[in-house]
Design a protein around this motif. Structure first.
Motif, PDB file in Angstrom:
ATOM      1  N   ARG A  26       0.830  -1.203   0.000  1.00  0.00           N
ATOM      2  CA  ARG A  26       0.000   0.000   0.000  1.00  0.00           C
ATOM      3  C   ARG A  26       0.868   1.259   0.000  1.00  0.00           C
ATOM      4  NH1 ARG A  26      -0.894   4.258   1.985  1.00  0.00           N
ATOM      5  NH2 ARG A  26       0.827   3.901   3.438  1.00  0.00           N
ATOM      6  N   TRP A  27       0.519   2.206  -0.845  1.00  0.00           N
ATOM      7  CA  TRP A  27       1.148   3.524  -0.807  1.00  0.00           C
ATOM      8  C   TRP A  27       0.157   4.544  -1.340  1.00  0.00           C
ATOM      9  CZ3 TRP A  27       2.986   6.215  -5.385  1.00  0.00           C
ATOM     10  CH2 TRP A  27       2.810   5.499  -6.574  1.00  0.00           C
ATOM     11  N   SER A  28       0.502   5.806  -1.234  1.00  0.00           N
ATOM     12  CA  SER A  28      -0.450   6.890  -1.521  1.00  0.00           C
ATOM     13  C   SER A  28       0.000   7.716  -2.718  1.00  0.00           C
ATOM     14  CB  SER A  28      -0.591   7.791  -0.293  1.00  0.00           C
ATOM     15  OG  SER A  28      -1.002   7.050   0.832  1.00  0.00           O
ATOM     16  N   PRO A  29      -0.372   7.328  -3.919  1.00  0.00           N
ATOM     17  CA  PRO A  29       0.037   8.086  -5.106  1.00  0.00           C
ATOM     18  C   PRO A  29      -0.741   9.391  -5.260  1.00  0.00           C
ATOM     19  CG  PRO A  29      -1.451   6.343  -5.737  1.00  0.00           C
ATOM     20  CD  PRO A  29      -1.200   6.174  -4.257  1.00  0.00           C
ATOM     21  N   ARG A  30      -0.152  10.277  -6.047  1.00  0.00           N
ATOM     22  CA  ARG A  30      -0.847  11.498  -6.466  1.00  0.00           C
ATOM     23  C   ARG A  30      -1.108  11.489  -7.968  1.00  0.00           C
ATOM     24  NH1 ARG A  30       2.793  12.989  -2.580  1.00  0.00           N
ATOM     25  NH2 ARG A  30       1.934  14.075  -0.776  1.00  0.00           N
ATOM     26  N   SER A  31      -0.446  10.605  -8.660  1.00  0.00           N
ATOM     27  CA  SER A  31      -0.609  10.528 -10.109  1.00  0.00           C
ATOM     28  C   SER A  31      -1.633   9.447 -10.449  1.00  0.00           C
ATOM     29  CB  SER A  31       0.728  10.202 -10.779  1.00  0.00           C
ATOM     30  OG  SER A  31       0.596  10.268 -12.177  1.00  0.00           O
ATOM     31  N   SER A  39     -15.765   0.837 -10.720  1.00  0.00           N
ATOM     32  CA  SER A  39     -17.054   0.192 -10.988  1.00  0.00           C
ATOM     33  C   SER A  39     -18.002   0.358  -9.799  1.00  0.00           C
ATOM     34  CB  SER A  39     -16.844  -1.303 -11.256  1.00  0.00           C
ATOM     35  OG  SER A  39     -16.471  -1.979 -10.063  1.00  0.00           O
ATOM     36  N   ASP A  40     -19.284   0.108 -10.050  1.00  0.00           N
ATOM     37  CA  ASP A  40     -20.267   0.137  -8.964  1.00  0.00           C
ATOM     38  C   ASP A  40     -19.858  -0.819  -7.851  1.00  0.00           C
ATOM     39  OD1 ASP A  40     -21.832   1.965 -10.343  1.00  0.00           O
ATOM     40  OD2 ASP A  40     -23.224   0.450 -11.116  1.00  0.00           O
ATOM     41  N   ALA A  41     -19.435  -2.022  -8.225  1.00  0.00           N
ATOM     42  CA  ALA A  41     -19.070  -3.030  -7.226  1.00  0.00           C
ATOM     43  C   ALA A  41     -17.867  -2.588  -6.413  1.00  0.00           C
ATOM     44  CB  ALA A  41     -18.787  -4.370  -7.915  1.00  0.00           C
ATOM     45  N   GLN A  42     -16.865  -2.014  -7.061  1.00  0.00           N
ATOM     46  CA  GLN A  42     -15.689  -1.528  -6.335  1.00  0.00           C
ATOM     47  C   GLN A  42     -16.048  -0.377  -5.403  1.00  0.00           C
ATOM     48  OE1 GLN A  42     -13.365  -0.677  -9.889  1.00  0.00           O
ATOM     49  NE2 GLN A  42     -11.815  -2.176  -9.256  1.00  0.00           N
ATOM     50  N   PHE A  43     -16.853   0.541  -5.898  1.00  0.00           N
ATOM     51  CA  PHE A  43     -17.241   1.708  -5.096  1.00  0.00           C
ATOM     52  C   PHE A  43     -18.038   1.262  -3.867  1.00  0.00           C
ATOM     53  CE2 PHE A  43     -18.724   6.378  -5.763  1.00  0.00           C
ATOM     54  CZ  PHE A  43     -17.643   6.833  -5.033  1.00  0.00           C
ATOM     55  N   ALA A 128      -9.731  -0.922  -0.911  1.00  0.00           N
ATOM     56  CA  ALA A 128      -9.427  -0.356  -2.216  1.00  0.00           C
ATOM     57  C   ALA A 128      -8.207  -1.033  -2.824  1.00  0.00           C
ATOM     58  CB  ALA A 128      -9.196   1.158  -2.105  1.00  0.00           C
ATOM     59  N   HIS A 129      -7.185  -1.264  -2.015  1.00  0.00           N
ATOM     60  CA  HIS A 129      -5.986  -1.923  -2.538  1.00  0.00           C
ATOM     61  C   HIS A 129      -6.313  -3.348  -2.983  1.00  0.00           C
ATOM     62  CE1 HIS A 129      -1.657  -1.782  -3.142  1.00  0.00           C
ATOM     63  NE2 HIS A 129      -1.649  -3.048  -2.805  1.00  0.00           N
ATOM     64  N   ALA A 130      -7.173  -4.023  -2.225  1.00  0.00           N
ATOM     65  CA  ALA A 130      -7.596  -5.370  -2.609  1.00  0.00           C
ATOM     66  C   ALA A 130      -8.361  -5.353  -3.932  1.00  0.00           C
ATOM     67  CB  ALA A 130      -8.460  -5.992  -1.509  1.00  0.00           C
ATOM     68  N   GLU A 131      -9.000  -4.224  -4.238  1.00  0.00           N
ATOM     69  CA  GLU A 131      -9.758  -4.071  -5.488  1.00  0.00           C
ATOM     70  C   GLU A 131      -8.859  -3.637  -6.646  1.00  0.00           C
ATOM     71  OE1 GLU A 131     -13.077  -4.621  -5.868  1.00  0.00           O
ATOM     72  OE2 GLU A 131     -13.448  -5.090  -3.761  1.00  0.00           O
ATOM     73  N   GLY A 132      -7.554  -3.516  -6.401  1.00  0.00           N
ATOM     74  CA  GLY A 132      -6.635  -3.088  -7.447  1.00  0.00           C
ATOM     75  C   GLY A 132      -6.549  -1.581  -7.604  1.00  0.00           C
ATOM     76  N   LEU A 133      -7.023  -0.855  -6.608  1.00  0.00           N
ATOM     77  CA  LEU A 133      -7.033   0.608  -6.637  1.00  0.00           C
ATOM     78  C   LEU A 133      -6.015   1.162  -5.643  1.00  0.00           C
ATOM     79  CD1 LEU A 133     -10.919   0.891  -6.567  1.00  0.00           C
ATOM     80  CD2 LEU A 133      -9.453   1.274  -8.570  1.00  0.00           C
ATOM     81  N   HIS A 134      -5.780   2.458  -5.720  1.00  0.00           N
ATOM     82  CA  HIS A 134      -4.921   3.131  -4.757  1.00  0.00           C
ATOM     83  C   HIS A 134      -5.653   4.335  -4.181  1.00  0.00           C
ATOM     84  CE1 HIS A 134      -1.727   0.686  -6.513  1.00  0.00           C
ATOM     85  NE2 HIS A 134      -0.965   1.050  -5.505  1.00  0.00           N
ATOM     86  N   VAL A 135      -5.239   4.710  -2.980  1.00  0.00           N
ATOM     87  CA  VAL A 135      -5.917   5.747  -2.210  1.00  0.00           C
ATOM     88  C   VAL A 135      -4.900   6.791  -1.757  1.00  0.00           C
ATOM     89  CG1 VAL A 135      -6.938   6.123   0.087  1.00  0.00           C
ATOM     90  CG2 VAL A 135      -7.856   4.356  -1.409  1.00  0.00           C
ATOM     91  N   HIS A 136      -5.338   8.035  -1.729  1.00  0.00           N
ATOM     92  CA  HIS A 136      -4.525   9.099  -1.120  1.00  0.00           C
ATOM     93  C   HIS A 136      -5.451   9.942  -0.258  1.00  0.00           C
ATOM     94  CE1 HIS A 136      -0.798  11.651  -1.215  1.00  0.00           C
ATOM     95  NE2 HIS A 136      -1.671  12.443  -0.601  1.00  0.00           N
ATOM     96  N   GLN A 137      -5.142  10.020   1.028  1.00  0.00           N
ATOM     97  CA  GLN A 137      -5.971  10.780   1.961  1.00  0.00           C
ATOM     98  C   GLN A 137      -5.418  12.192   2.116  1.00  0.00           C
ATOM     99  OE1 GLN A 137      -6.896   8.535   5.557  1.00  0.00           O
ATOM    100  NE2 GLN A 137      -6.486   6.644   4.446  1.00  0.00           N
ATOM    101  N   MET A 138      -6.323  13.168   2.198  1.00  0.00           N
ATOM    102  CA  MET A 138      -5.932  14.576   2.241  1.00  0.00           C
ATOM    103  C   MET A 138      -6.584  15.305   3.402  1.00  0.00           C
ATOM    104  SD  MET A 138      -6.537  15.358  -1.802  1.00  0.00           S
ATOM    105  CE  MET A 138      -7.809  14.106  -2.028  1.00  0.00           C
ATOM    106  N   ALA A 139      -5.779  16.115   4.073  1.00  0.00           N
ATOM    107  CA  ALA A 139      -6.305  16.984   5.117  1.00  0.00           C
ATOM    108  C   ALA A 139      -6.501  18.412   4.614  1.00  0.00           C
ATOM    109  CB  ALA A 139      -5.364  16.992   6.326  1.00  0.00           C
ATOM    110  N   GLY A 165      -8.326   5.714  -7.041  1.00  0.00           N
ATOM    111  CA  GLY A 165      -8.188   5.542  -8.485  1.00  0.00           C
ATOM    112  C   GLY A 165      -7.089   4.582  -8.874  1.00  0.00           C
ATOM    113  N   THR A 166      -6.715   4.656 -10.134  1.00  0.00           N
ATOM    114  CA  THR A 166      -5.704   3.791 -10.733  1.00  0.00           C
ATOM    115  C   THR A 166      -4.432   4.599 -10.952  1.00  0.00           C
ATOM    116  OG1 THR A 166      -7.429   2.510 -11.844  1.00  0.00           O
ATOM    117  CG2 THR A 166      -5.200   2.316 -12.727  1.00  0.00           C
ATOM    118  N   VAL A 167      -3.307   4.046 -10.547  1.00  0.00           N
ATOM    119  CA  VAL A 167      -2.036   4.758 -10.629  1.00  0.00           C
ATOM    120  C   VAL A 167      -1.644   5.017 -12.082  1.00  0.00           C
ATOM    121  CG1 VAL A 167       0.409   4.685 -10.011  1.00  0.00           C
ATOM    122  CG2 VAL A 167      -1.283   3.685  -8.489  1.00  0.00           C
ATOM    123  N   ALA A 168      -1.095   6.203 -12.326  1.00  0.00           N
ATOM    124  CA  ALA A 168      -0.571   6.572 -13.640  1.00  0.00           C
ATOM    125  C   ALA A 168       0.894   6.971 -13.509  1.00  0.00           C
ATOM    126  CB  ALA A 168      -1.387   7.721 -14.227  1.00  0.00           C
TER     127      ALA A 168
END
Length: 198
Positions: A26-31, A39-43, A128-139, A165-168
């Motif tokens: 797990r890591w927190s990308p910005r790109s 998808s609906d199921a992922q969300f 989210a990571h299990a779904e193949g997605l990445h997360v970035h939390q913001m304050a 989202g998906t890393v770019a």
């Protein structure tokens, strides 16, 4: 579609002990890939994970406002991001506002609301990571702007925004941000974090 490479997608820890892969990777990308969708199921899955996180006395003093890119909800959330966050988060597939219930409708204080929201967002992140997605939390958000945008009562406090989202490839970011995207991941040493252990 924005190109990605394996070094962009995979950034393991240099942990002192083996961790389960979902935590290790797990890591927190910005790109983020601005063409990728959630998808609906992922969300539903990431929000359900947040719903089932533990909370003090099971009071569950957290709420969420969730919008996918291209929706009015996403636009309102994105408009209330501050500083650097506004320069990259618009590419995410979804934005989720973490909202504290600071007091009940009867005025009873929810003393552990911040802690409980944090636990729910940690669960959302792992799912989210299990779904193949990445997360970035913001304050860096305009809490009052979000409150007004979504007509929230005073007892609800927008506290964080999470990009999903998906890393770019990091090259779409500015130079300094792109460097941070691929910099080694670091943490304070375990013996500094754990004050007492016996």
């Amino acid at each position: 579609m924005t190109s990605t490479n394996s070094s962009t997608l995979t950034r393991s820890t240099d942990s002192s002990q083996p961790l389960v892969p979902l935590l290790e990777e797990r890591w927190s990308p910005r790109s983020y890939d601005e063409t990728a969708t959630i998808s609906d199921a992922q969300f539903d899955a990431v929000l359900e994970a947040a719903r089932w996180a533990p909370s003090a006395m099971n009071f569950q003093p957290r709420r969420f406002i969730a919008g996918r890119r291209g929706t009015e909800t996403f636009r309102k959330i994105n408009e209330n991001l501050l500083g650097f966050n506004a320069s990259w988060a618009f590419r995410a597939s979804a934005l989720v506002v973490g909202v504290l219930e600071t007091v009940t409708e009867d005025g009873e204080e929810r003393a552990f609301a911040q802690y409980d929201l944090g636990q729910s967002l940690a669960a959302l992140t792992v799912q989210a990571h299990a779904e193949g997605l990445h997360v970035h939390q913001m304050a860096g958000i305009d809490a009052e702007g979000l409150r007004a945008a979504f007509d929230l009562p005073e007892r609800f406090l927008p506290y964080t925004v999470t990009a999903i989202g998906t890393v770019a490839d990091p090259s779409q970011l500015g130079e300094k941000a792109a460097e941070r995207e691929v910099a080694p991941r670091t943490r304070i040493a375990l013996d500094e974090v754990v004050l007492v252990k016996e």
